[in-house]
Design an enzyme around this catalytic site. Structure first.
Site, PDB file in Angstrom:
ATOM      1  N   CYS A 293      11.705   6.521 -16.275  1.00  0.00           N
ATOM      2  CA  CYS A 293      12.262   6.515 -17.621  1.00  0.00           C
ATOM      3  C   CYS A 293      13.088   7.757 -17.933  1.00  0.00           C
ATOM      4  CB  CYS A 293      11.133   6.377 -18.640  1.00  0.00           C
ATOM      5  SG  CYS A 293      10.191   4.863 -18.449  1.00  0.00           S
TER       6      CYS A 293
ATOM      7  N   GLY B  89       2.339  -5.267 -16.996  1.00  0.00           N
ATOM      8  CA  GLY B  89       2.294  -6.249 -15.919  1.00  0.00           C
ATOM      9  C   GLY B  89       2.929  -5.773 -14.630  1.00  0.00           C
TER      10      GLY B  89
END
Length: 402
Positions: A343, A218
């Protein structure tokens, strides 16, 4: 970090960079579109019913909102049956459910899993976890332009192969993989094909009929964080072993009460992205071409990482010989960019993606990822490209090595 006011496409804004940040890290995350937020708000305090408690009107209305969102997610990837969309907490969960769930359920078919060396860490770590369970994990190399080595894939596709998992678009260098060709090879051999499309959906046309499983995020398409989806083929039916158990929601694949506001937000983000993608793609392509030409013409010994044409327009990755990427970022405190994946930003190791495409270690350390997106303006492109050249030249002048 405060982004300041978000403007709609085409609006100019004063380049008063002393009072705000210029955001160019759209691969890490995107701001939630205000139109998405407006659709979500009623489902926090007014229409707060549990979408699984349909014995009363509040629950029924929440369930209807979730199903409407499910259809919108299905539509953007070309799926006619919305039941093939499973809501998750994000692409990381979707990738883990797909890789671990499919491998375990179909273990009797074979124990080989094939992935690619430049995949996102969630894909590589999920495959590594299956390796510890006894699966034979093959990590394919890529060519110097970042495209997967198709010949290596052909050789790796043995009879015992159960799953191929390769991302549609790479999150660091923006390269688009040859999904149609990979799909054809997998179908010819009856092998399941999963693709992480977190960086592709809403940016390029995505056809779910080419894969068996697909991961969606999303917050990569101007929706909220904490929500994603997994496309799970129904015809012929594909089954998975769930990662955790509970109330049998989402076809028993992903138990737990669905967060109605987040589901609504993902659906709205997909609908907006589908409507605006052609215009947005054209605009970002113009920005990309301008940025690349200006940097490569204005600086010597600068390298664009990844294939120049087979890429999404909003992701640029450069290596600047003779300077550290971190030093460049320190010299541009008013610009939000990154030196690699969000990340892995805390590690001192060079990007595994850049190492995989044979970039020298010093050039990997000198790389920057620049993300352009829906709210990027030409003024910002002009400012950041000029600022980047100024900082690189200054650092090179200070460098005894250069």
């Amino acid at each position: 970090m405060v982004l300041g006011t978000i403007f709609r496409n085409g609006e100019n804004r004063n380049m008063d960079t002393q009072n705000r940040q210029i955001y160019m890290d759209y691969q890490a995350t995107t701001p939630c579109d205000k139109r998405v937020l407006e659709k979500m708000l009623p489902y926090f305090c007014e229409e707060f019913g549990n979408p699984h408690s349909t014995s009363h009107n509040m629950g029924t209305r929440a369930a209807a909102a979730v199903e409407c969102a499910r259809h919108k997610v299905a539509k953007i990837i070309g799926v006619s049956d919305a039941r093939e969309i499973i809501f998750t907490s994000g692409a990381t969960e979707s990738c883990n459910v797909a890789i671990q769930g499919a491998s375990r359920f179909y273990r009797e078919r074979g124990n080989r899993i094939i992935t690619c060396v430049i995949e996102h860490k969630c894909m590589l770590e999920a495959c590594a976890a299956m390796g510890r369970e006894g699966f034979d994990v093959v990590v394919l190399p890529v060519l110097k332009n970042g495209i997967v080595d198709i010949d290596a894939l052909k050789n790796a596709l043995q009879e015992k192969t159960v799953l191929v998992s390769i991302a549609w678009v790479n999150n660091e260098i923006g390269v688009c993989q040859p999904i149609e060709e990979i799909s054809r090879l997998c179908r010819e051999r009856g092998v399941l094909f999963h693709s992480d499309a977190a960086q592709a959906v809403g940016k390029v046309a995505v056809d779910a009929s080419l894969v068996d499983l697909m991961s969606i995020s999303g917050h990569k398409i101007y929706g909220p964080k904490g929500i994603g989806a997994l496309y799970l083929r129904l015809e012929p039916r594909l089954r998975l072993t769930p990662l955790f158990f509970g109330g049998e929601q989402e076809r028993g694949i992903r138990s737990g009460t669905l967060p109605t506001p987040l589901c609504v937000g993902l659906g709205e983000a997909c609908e907006i992205a589908q409507l605006e993608m052609p215009e947005e793609h054209k605009r970002l392509t113009e920005f990309k071409n301008y940025f690349i030409k200006k940097i490569l013409d204005g600086l010597e010994k600068v390298y664009l990482n990844g294939d120049r044409e087979k890429r999404i327009p909003g992701c640029l990755n450069f290596s600047f010989e003779g300077v550290e990427g971190e030093s460049i970022m320190l010299g541009m405190p008013d610009v939000c960019i990154s030196s690699g994946s969000a990340c892995t930003s805390k590690t001192l190791e060079p990007s595994h993606v850049l190492k995989a495409i044979s970039i020298r270690e010093d050039l990997a350390h000198s790389s920057l990822r620049i993300g352009l997106g829906r709210f990027t303006t030409f003024d910002e492109v002009e400012y950041v490209s000029s600022k980047l050249m100024e900082v690189v030249n200054r650092l090179r002048e200070m460098s005894p090595i250069w």
